[in-house]
Scaffold this motif. Structure first.
Motif, PDB file in Angstrom:
ATOM      1  N   GLY A   1       0.815  -1.204   0.000  1.00  0.00           N
ATOM      2  CA  GLY A   1       0.000   0.000   0.000  1.00  0.00           C
ATOM      3  C   GLY A   1       0.852   1.259   0.000  1.00  0.00           C
ATOM      4  N   LEU A   2       1.937   1.235   0.753  1.00  0.00           N
ATOM      5  CA  LEU A   2       2.835   2.388   0.819  1.00  0.00           C
ATOM      6  C   LEU A   2       3.522   2.635  -0.525  1.00  0.00           C
ATOM      7  CD1 LEU A   2       4.376   1.769   4.330  1.00  0.00           C
ATOM      8  CD2 LEU A   2       3.111   3.807   3.660  1.00  0.00           C
ATOM      9  N   TYR A   3       3.947   1.565  -1.168  1.00  0.00           N
ATOM     10  CA  TYR A   3       4.632   1.727  -2.452  1.00  0.00           C
ATOM     11  C   TYR A   3       3.694   2.321  -3.499  1.00  0.00           C
ATOM     12  CZ  TYR A   3       6.823   0.619  -6.895  1.00  0.00           C
ATOM     13  OH  TYR A   3       7.341   0.720  -8.166  1.00  0.00           O
ATOM     14  N   ALA A   4       2.507   1.728  -3.633  1.00  0.00           N
ATOM     15  CA  ALA A   4       1.550   2.223  -4.627  1.00  0.00           C
ATOM     16  C   ALA A   4       1.100   3.643  -4.281  1.00  0.00           C
ATOM     17  CB  ALA A   4       0.345   1.284  -4.700  1.00  0.00           C
ATOM     18  N   GLY A   5       0.849   3.890  -3.003  1.00  0.00           N
ATOM     19  CA  GLY A   5       0.397   5.213  -2.587  1.00  0.00           C
ATOM     20  C   GLY A   5       1.442   6.280  -2.833  1.00  0.00           C
ATOM     21  N   GLY A   6       2.701   5.961  -2.585  1.00  0.00           N
ATOM     22  CA  GLY A   6       3.770   6.923  -2.809  1.00  0.00           C
ATOM     23  C   GLY A   6       3.901   7.314  -4.268  1.00  0.00           C
ATOM     24  N   GLU A   7       3.839   6.329  -5.144  1.00  0.00           N
ATOM     25  CA  GLU A   7       3.949   6.616  -6.578  1.00  0.00           C
ATOM     26  C   GLU A   7       2.800   7.509  -7.045  1.00  0.00           C
ATOM     27  OE1 GLU A   7       6.324   5.636  -8.898  1.00  0.00           O
ATOM     28  OE2 GLU A   7       7.474   5.081  -7.120  1.00  0.00           O
ATOM     29  N   LEU A   8       1.582   7.181  -6.620  1.00  0.00           N
ATOM     30  CA  LEU A   8       0.419   7.963  -7.033  1.00  0.00           C
ATOM     31  C   LEU A   8       0.446   9.367  -6.442  1.00  0.00           C
ATOM     32  CD1 LEU A   8      -2.408   5.262  -6.710  1.00  0.00           C
ATOM     33  CD2 LEU A   8      -1.619   6.342  -8.824  1.00  0.00           C
ATOM     34  N   ALA A   9       0.831   9.473  -5.167  1.00  0.00           N
ATOM     35  CA  ALA A   9       0.818  10.779  -4.494  1.00  0.00           C
ATOM     36  C   ALA A   9       1.811  11.750  -5.131  1.00  0.00           C
ATOM     37  CB  ALA A   9       1.128  10.607  -3.007  1.00  0.00           C
ATOM     38  N   VAL A  10       3.003  11.279  -5.435  1.00  0.00           N
ATOM     39  CA  VAL A  10       4.011  12.157  -6.043  1.00  0.00           C
ATOM     40  C   VAL A  10       3.563  12.606  -7.432  1.00  0.00           C
ATOM     41  CG1 VAL A  10       6.347  12.271  -6.963  1.00  0.00           C
ATOM     42  CG2 VAL A  10       5.945  11.244  -4.739  1.00  0.00           C
ATOM     43  N   ALA A  11       3.095  11.659  -8.242  1.00  0.00           N
ATOM     44  CA  ALA A  11       2.648  12.012  -9.595  1.00  0.00           C
ATOM     45  C   ALA A  11       1.480  12.995  -9.541  1.00  0.00           C
ATOM     46  CB  ALA A  11       2.257  10.747 -10.362  1.00  0.00           C
ATOM     47  N   GLY A  12       0.526  12.723  -8.645  1.00  0.00           N
ATOM     48  CA  GLY A  12      -0.625  13.612  -8.526  1.00  0.00           C
ATOM     49  C   GLY A  12      -0.252  14.987  -8.002  1.00  0.00           C
ATOM     50  N   ALA A  13       0.647  15.032  -7.021  1.00  0.00           N
ATOM     51  CA  ALA A  13       1.053  16.311  -6.423  1.00  0.00           C
ATOM     52  C   ALA A  13       1.752  17.203  -7.441  1.00  0.00           C
ATOM     53  CB  ALA A  13       1.971  16.069  -5.230  1.00  0.00           C
ATOM     54  N   VAL A  14       2.638  16.622  -8.242  1.00  0.00           N
ATOM     55  CA  VAL A  14       3.342  17.396  -9.271  1.00  0.00           C
ATOM     56  C   VAL A  14       2.346  17.935 -10.300  1.00  0.00           C
ATOM     57  CG1 VAL A  14       5.022  17.283 -11.144  1.00  0.00           C
ATOM     58  CG2 VAL A  14       5.516  16.175  -8.959  1.00  0.00           C
ATOM     59  N   GLY A  15       1.386  17.094 -10.678  1.00  0.00           N
ATOM     60  CA  GLY A  15       0.372  17.528 -11.637  1.00  0.00           C
ATOM     61  C   GLY A  15      -0.494  18.655 -11.090  1.00  0.00           C
ATOM     62  N   VAL A  16      -0.895  18.549  -9.826  1.00  0.00           N
ATOM     63  CA  VAL A  16      -1.715  19.590  -9.199  1.00  0.00           C
ATOM     64  C   VAL A  16      -0.935  20.895  -9.093  1.00  0.00           C
ATOM     65  CG1 VAL A  16      -2.811  20.309  -7.034  1.00  0.00           C
ATOM     66  CG2 VAL A  16      -3.211  18.008  -7.927  1.00  0.00           C
ATOM     67  N   ALA A  17       0.336  20.808  -8.692  1.00  0.00           N
ATOM     68  CA  ALA A  17       1.167  22.008  -8.560  1.00  0.00           C
ATOM     69  C   ALA A  17       1.310  22.723  -9.907  1.00  0.00           C
ATOM     70  CB  ALA A  17       2.537  21.642  -8.007  1.00  0.00           C
ATOM     71  N   GLN A  18       1.525  21.950 -10.962  1.00  0.00           N
ATOM     72  CA  GLN A  18       1.672  22.546 -12.288  1.00  0.00           C
ATOM     73  C   GLN A  18       0.372  23.183 -12.751  1.00  0.00           C
ATOM     74  OE1 GLN A  18       3.105  19.223 -14.575  1.00  0.00           O
ATOM     75  NE2 GLN A  18       5.250  19.535 -13.979  1.00  0.00           N
TER      76      GLN A  18
END
Length: 329
Positions: A194-211
């Motif tokens: 859960g941590l591995y999948a969540g980390g990958e999704l959170a980083v990708a989503g956060a960068v997209g939201v910031a942009q």
């Protein structure tokens, strides 16, 4: 028109990835902590050591996954802001909320040794990040050598924890063992996934939201990501305070902050050097100030107890800091 629809759909997708990733991080950390605590209970480990090690390591894993993944993607702002923001959130909100739920008596060794060690870790990170100011190097950076130094200090902390574990080896455990070894290991395995999948999704989503919002990654890291990855600490300490397990409630936060600064930044920097923005010094000062405030509150209180007034004050300070960060961003 079509471009606007595509942008809206892309923004919703990024936000969905961010929220799903944070949810998986919280759920994965919860499973990992339950499994780890279950194994520790079976080995009759004291509550303080459980809080400093199993719980703090487990609840710090979301920060580790996010920062390490961001570091590998050369997104140093997000990697550093996540850790700094989480540490501020831990002291002011997690301990604040726990103290509001139930006054928290804190052991003398925590006041004298563990909290000052956390403060020292923050000062060390600040010194290493700004060391280039005293050299001819033009840019601030947490180098691989700096990362190695942080890991060495983390090793010192772990040696101290093992010493505490031996000293408190005969301390009575206040909860019966309820998990079988199989169930404990199953929870640990599910938590890691859960941590591995969540980390990958959170980083990708956060960068997209910031942009999409036109803000820098550091703002997202200090706010949404920091609060999201600190949710396990908040849940663990709040539940521990409600159940009267104040050693775990406090030990979890102190241990987690030390893990974040020394283990996470240290490990990430040894793999990928982290350029450091001078603006982040303000947030580092906030980490140092929050740790110092915690020490002052304990020294000036009767019998080293964090009461509800302290808790309310801590939360109000965090709200003011959050308003400052949003305004700055």
């Amino acid at each position: 028109m079509r471009s606007h629809v595509d942008n809206t759909a892309g923004n919703m997708l990024n936000l969905g990835m961010l929220l799903l990733g944070l949810g998986l991080l919280v759920l994965g950390a919860d499973w990992l902590v339950k499994g780890g605590v279950g194994l520790a209970r079976r080995r009759r480990v004291s509550p303080l050591v459980v809080g400093l090690t199993v719980v703090s390591f487990g609840t710090s894993l979301p920060e580790l996954v996010v920062s390490f993944s961001a570091g590998l993607q050369h997104n140093a702002d997000l990697a550093i802001a996540n850790v700094i923001g989480s540490n501020i959130f831990n002291v002011l909100v997690v301990i604040g909320v726990a103290a509001i739920i139930r006054p928290l008596p804190v052991r003398d060794q925590t006041v004298v040794t563990e909290i000052p060690f956390s403060l020292t870790a923050a000062l060390l990170v600040g010194f290493l990040a700004n060391a280039a100011l005293f050299t001819s190097r033009p840019d601030l950076i947490i180098s691989r050598l700096d990362g190695l130094i942080l890991l060495i200090f983390f090793l010192f902390f772990m040696l101290y924890v093992f010493k505490v574990a031996r000293a408190n080896g005969d301390e009575p455990i206040d909860e019966p063992v309820v998990l079988s070894q199989f169930k404990a290991w199953a929870l640990i395995g599910a938590g890691v996934l859960g941590l591995y999948a969540g980390g990958e999704l959170a980083v990708a989503g956060a960068v997209g939201v910031a942009q999409a919002l036109g803000v820098n990654d550091a703002l997202i890291g200090l706010t949404i990501i920091a609060a999201g990855t600190s949710a396990p600490e908040l849940v663990a300490s709040a539940v521990a305070a409600y159940r009267g397990q104040t050693d775990i409630a406090v030990g979890n936060v102190v241990g987690s902050n030390i893990f974040n600064l020394l283990w996470i930044i240290g490990l990430t920097a040894t793999v990928s050097e982290l350029p450091f923005d001078v603006v982040s010094n303000t947030d580092l000062v906030m980490v140092i100030g929050a740790s110092a405030l915690l020490i002052v509150a304990l020294i000036t209180s009767r019998r080293s107890v964090l009461n509800r007034i302290h808790g309310v004050l801590f939360v109000l300070i965090y709200i003011a800091y959050l308003a400052f960060v949003v305004h700055r961003g």
